[in-house]
Design a protein around this motif. Structure first.
Motif, PDB file in Angstrom:
ATOM      1  N   ARG A 180       0.825  -1.158  -0.051  1.00 31.56           N
ATOM      2  CA  ARG A 180      -0.004  -0.028   0.049  1.00 31.56           C
ATOM      3  C   ARG A 180       0.610   1.274   0.061  1.00 31.56           C
ATOM      4  O   ARG A 180       0.668   2.235  -0.595  1.00 31.56           O
ATOM      5  N   PHE A 181       2.014   1.106   0.807  1.00 29.16           N
ATOM      6  CA  PHE A 181       2.906   2.333   0.756  1.00 29.16           C
ATOM      7  C   PHE A 181       3.473   2.453  -0.543  1.00 29.16           C
ATOM      8  O   PHE A 181       3.534   3.329  -0.988  1.00 29.16           O
TER       9      PHE A 181
ATOM     10  N   LEU B 246       2.281   1.561  -3.447  1.00 34.03           N
ATOM     11  CA  LEU B 246       1.411   2.200  -4.419  1.00 34.03           C
ATOM     12  C   LEU B 246       1.101   3.707  -4.341  1.00 34.03           C
ATOM     13  O   LEU B 246       0.858   4.254  -5.236  1.00 34.03           O
ATOM     14  N   LYS B 247       1.065   4.108  -2.996  1.00 35.71           N
ATOM     15  CA  LYS B 247       0.828   5.591  -2.676  1.00 35.71           C
ATOM     16  C   LYS B 247       2.125   6.369  -3.210  1.00 35.71           C
ATOM     17  O   LYS B 247       2.087   7.390  -3.861  1.00 35.71           O
ATOM     18  N   THR B 248       3.253   5.711  -3.231  1.00 36.41           N
ATOM     19  CA  THR B 248       4.427   6.542  -3.606  1.00 36.41           C
ATOM     20  C   THR B 248       4.222   6.416  -5.004  1.00 36.41           C
ATOM     21  O   THR B 248       4.418   7.699  -5.839  1.00 36.41           O
TER      22      THR B 248
ATOM     23  N   ALA C  32       1.802   6.496  -6.988  1.00 35.67           N
ATOM     24  CA  ALA C  32       0.834   7.467  -7.281  1.00 35.67           C
ATOM     25  C   ALA C  32       1.203   8.919  -7.254  1.00 35.67           C
ATOM     26  O   ALA C  32       0.707   9.560  -8.119  1.00 35.67           O
ATOM     27  N   LEU C  33       1.769   9.243  -6.127  1.00 37.71           N
ATOM     28  CA  LEU C  33       2.279  10.493  -5.997  1.00 37.71           C
ATOM     29  C   LEU C  33       3.410  11.055  -6.995  1.00 37.71           C
ATOM     30  O   LEU C  33       3.258  12.118  -7.602  1.00 37.71           O
TER      31      LEU C  33
END
Length: 138
Positions: free
Chosen positions: A4-5, A7-9, A11-12
């Motif tokens: 999850r971390f 994927l967020k990275t 996406a950012l």
């Protein structure tokens, strides 16, 4: 958690790239093709366009307004039997209550019994072609 971390990275990072890439988008001019003209021909007034003799004739200015057909209510439009079918249908769609049946609570029905003996493989051994230098060193 780690995925999850990540994927967020990602996406950012993508959002930052799009933001930076479109920051000066209003300054860029692109053409659809090399044959596109960037100017339009100027329009010229001709004598017939401003000639009162042409525009004041009865043929041109005597337009007939189109009359629409009047709409009348018909019997089926106001018939309550036609339009009340949805209410009757909704009243007749009551579902029966759900009930527990014997098989749903039977422990024997839910126990998993072995259906067949598991297959077993024989011993794996090295064969001549697996360790032959001529096969692997071409």
């Amino acid at each position: 958690m780690k995925t999850r971390f990540n994927l967020k990275t990602v996406a950012l990072i993508i959002a930052v790239i799009f933001t930076v890439g479109t920051a000066n988008a209003t300054e860029k001019v692109t053409k659809a093709s090399g044959h596109e003209n960037s100017f339009e021909a100027s329009l010229n007034l001709e004598s017939w366009m401003i000639n009162d003799a042409i525009w004041s004739t009865s043929d041109v200015t005597n337009f007939v307004e189109a009359q629409e057909e009047s709409l009348n209510l018909e019997n089926w439009m106001t018939n309550s039997d036609v339009w009340s079918t949805a209410i009757d249908w909704a009243a007749n769609t009551a579902e029966a209550s759900l009930e527990l049946e014997n098989w749903m609570t039977n422990k024997i029905a839910w126990e998993v019994a072995p259906t067949a003996i598991a297959e077993t493989e024989g011993h794996l051994g090295l064969e001549e072609w697996m360790i032959n230098e001529r096969v692997w060193n071409l």
